[in-house]
Design a protein around this motif. Structure first.
Motif, PDB file in Angstrom:
ATOM      1  N   SER A  86       0.839  -1.192   0.000  1.00 57.53           N
ATOM      2  CA  SER A  86       0.000   0.000   0.000  1.00 57.53           C
ATOM      3  C   SER A  86       0.871   1.238   0.000  1.00 57.53           C
ATOM      4  CB  SER A  86      -0.939   0.016   1.214  1.00 57.53           C
ATOM      5  OG  SER A  86      -0.199  -0.045   2.417  1.00 57.53           O
ATOM      6  N   ARG A 115      -3.758   2.341  -4.826  1.00 57.73           N
ATOM      7  CA  ARG A 115      -4.597   1.258  -4.329  1.00 57.73           C
ATOM      8  C   ARG A 115      -3.740   0.195  -3.649  1.00 57.73           C
ATOM      9  NH1 ARG A 115      -8.823   0.340  -9.375  1.00 57.73           N
ATOM     10  NH2 ARG A 115      -8.998   2.550  -9.950  1.00 57.73           N
ATOM     11  N   GLU A 142      -2.515  -3.368  -3.111  1.00 62.30           N
ATOM     12  CA  GLU A 142      -2.414  -4.561  -3.942  1.00 62.30           C
ATOM     13  C   GLU A 142      -2.112  -5.761  -3.052  1.00 62.30           C
ATOM     14  OE1 GLU A 142      -3.098  -4.539  -7.076  1.00 62.30           O
ATOM     15  OE2 GLU A 142      -3.084  -2.375  -7.469  1.00 62.30           O
ATOM     16  N   ARG A 158      -1.488  -9.996  -3.113  1.00 61.50           N
ATOM     17  CA  ARG A 158      -1.207 -11.151  -3.955  1.00 61.50           C
ATOM     18  C   ARG A 158      -0.812 -12.349  -3.076  1.00 61.50           C
ATOM     19  NH1 ARG A 158      -2.726  -7.664  -6.766  1.00 61.50           N
ATOM     20  NH2 ARG A 158      -1.959  -6.970  -8.811  1.00 61.50           N
ATOM     21  N   LEU A 212       4.843  -5.970  -8.865  1.00 64.15           N
ATOM     22  CA  LEU A 212       3.528  -5.373  -8.641  1.00 64.15           C
ATOM     23  C   LEU A 212       3.487  -3.987  -9.261  1.00 64.15           C
ATOM     24  CD1 LEU A 212       2.520  -6.274  -4.968  1.00 64.15           C
ATOM     25  CD2 LEU A 212       1.493  -7.085  -7.073  1.00 64.15           C
ATOM     26  N   LEU A 239       1.629  -0.555  -9.203  1.00 62.75           N
ATOM     27  CA  LEU A 239       0.707   0.237  -8.403  1.00 62.75           C
ATOM     28  C   LEU A 239      -0.246   1.013  -9.313  1.00 62.75           C
ATOM     29  CD1 LEU A 239       3.004   1.709  -5.594  1.00 62.75           C
ATOM     30  CD2 LEU A 239       1.430  -0.221  -5.460  1.00 62.75           C
ATOM     31  N   LYS A 240      -1.473   1.101  -8.884  1.00 63.58           N
ATOM     32  CA  LYS A 240      -2.495   1.863  -9.607  1.00 63.58           C
ATOM     33  C   LYS A 240      -2.993   2.997  -8.717  1.00 63.58           C
ATOM     34  CE  LYS A 240      -4.107  -2.221 -12.146  1.00 63.58           C
ATOM     35  NZ  LYS A 240      -5.276  -3.098 -12.422  1.00 63.58           N
TER      36      LYS A 240
END
Length: 341
Positions: free
Chosen positions: A232, A237, A239, A241, A255, A257-258
């Motif tokens: 985070s 957002r 994520e 997994r 990963l 990030l969005k």
């Protein structure tokens, strides 16, 4: 009357005398007839099988990073010729070896252990490389004290005779030796986190199995099995997994990030025109970012329009679909009424 030979007792006494006459455990010089080399890699190490003579040795090259290696196991299978002379052979283990890269077979090393080779068909010596190794001794297995071997220094296992007057058969005797890495059940996990181009590098909060990770950029050592990671950062957002760690192997994950900006995608027949808040949508199937709040979607086909509203929230994705359906049902005839006079 059955006659017994005093030779084994004499041999055993002579062997112990020879062994006890050797210097105490310390740095010493020694010579072998032949020296083999076994390289143990960090990842996916395997058992190496080789043949040694009665005055040969093997250098075990350890990986620089031994985080997955609990120890080294050396299994010795003695030939029948040697078994007939109990107490004739001994073994020694050295560290701090010098002379391995030089011509000849004269070495010097710090002696870690020296014992009689048991008069057994198969003997196993386990050399721990970690304090909490969990190795157990049994009638066929000897466990040494943990070896504080420095980096870049091999271990050297040596066979040598401690009895004089051995028969010529010893010169051609062959010991089957297996060098086996003993793994500790751990594996590695390496995480790489990327963010949108042009955006400022975010401050990450990483948790693995609900435990915070101080330095997510380094390789993490984890028990083999299933794990989960949560990443985070502010304005991005969270994520989550799941991943699996394999023994003595490194699992890598990337990963992306969005941002928390909501997105929307539209689905409709090809001949339908889509507008969002009065603005035409050129490629409805492509995800697009939108501002949080209320929005109006209009689907137009021919002279027909369909309006829908939705409220977008940060960190959420939306899909707005227009479907065209037809309902089919059976029409049954009405029963005829009574005839009129």
């Amino acid at each position: 009357m059955k006659r017994t030979s005093a030779f084994p007792i004499f041999c055993l006494f002579a062997a112990w005398s020879a062994l006890s006459a050797l210097p105490p455990l310390s740095a010493e010089s020694f010579r072998v007839t032949r020296a083999e080399t076994v390289d143990i890699p960090l990842l996916n190490p395997e058992t190496v099988e080789l043949s040694l003579g009665y005055n040969d040795g093997v250098a075990v090259l350890l990986p620089r990073d031994r985080i997955f290696l609990a120890g080294v196991e050396i299994e010795v299978k003695s030939p029948e010729t040697v078994l007939q002379y109990p107490g004739a052979m001994a073994y020694a283990v050295y560290s701090g070896l010098s002379g391995l890269s030089e011509t000849g077979y004269d070495f010097q090393g710090e002696k870690l252990a020296m014992e009689m080779l048991p008069a057994k068909l198969t003997f196993v010596l386990r050399i721990p490389l970690q304090e909490n190794h969990g190795f157990k001794s049994d009638p066929y297995t000897e466990v040494m004290e943990p070896v504080p071997a420095p980096e870049d220094e091999p271990l050297f296992f040596r066979l040598f005779p401690v009895m004089k007057g051995l028969p010529e058969e010893f010169e051609t005797a062959s010991f089957l030796v297996k060098v086996r890495p003993v793994l500790n059940g751990d594996g590695g996990f390496r995480l790489q986190v990327s963010h949108p181009d042009g955006a400022e590098q975010p401050v990450l909060s990483v948790r693995i199995d609900e435990q915070p990770v101080d330095d997510p950029g380094r390789m993490m050592v984890l028990p083999q099995g299933a794990h989960h990671v949560a990443v985070s950062a502010e304005k991005y957002r969270t994520e989550v997994r799941t991943f699996t760690v394999e023994q003595a192997n490194v699992t890598e994950m990337t990963l992306n990030l969005k941002e928390t900006t909501p997105t929307v995608v539209f689905a409709s027949p090809d001949n339908v025109t889509v507008t969002l808040d009065g603005e035409p949508v050129e490629n409805p199937q492509e995800s697009r970012r939108i501002a949080p709040g209320k929005h109006t979607v209009t689907f137009s086909v021919g002279g027909y329009e369909l309006h829908r509203q939705f409220t977008a929230e940060e960190g959420r994705d939306y899909s707005v679909s227009m479907t065209v359906d037809a309902e089919i049902s059976e029409v049954r005839p009405q029963p005829a009424g009574p005839e009129q006079p």
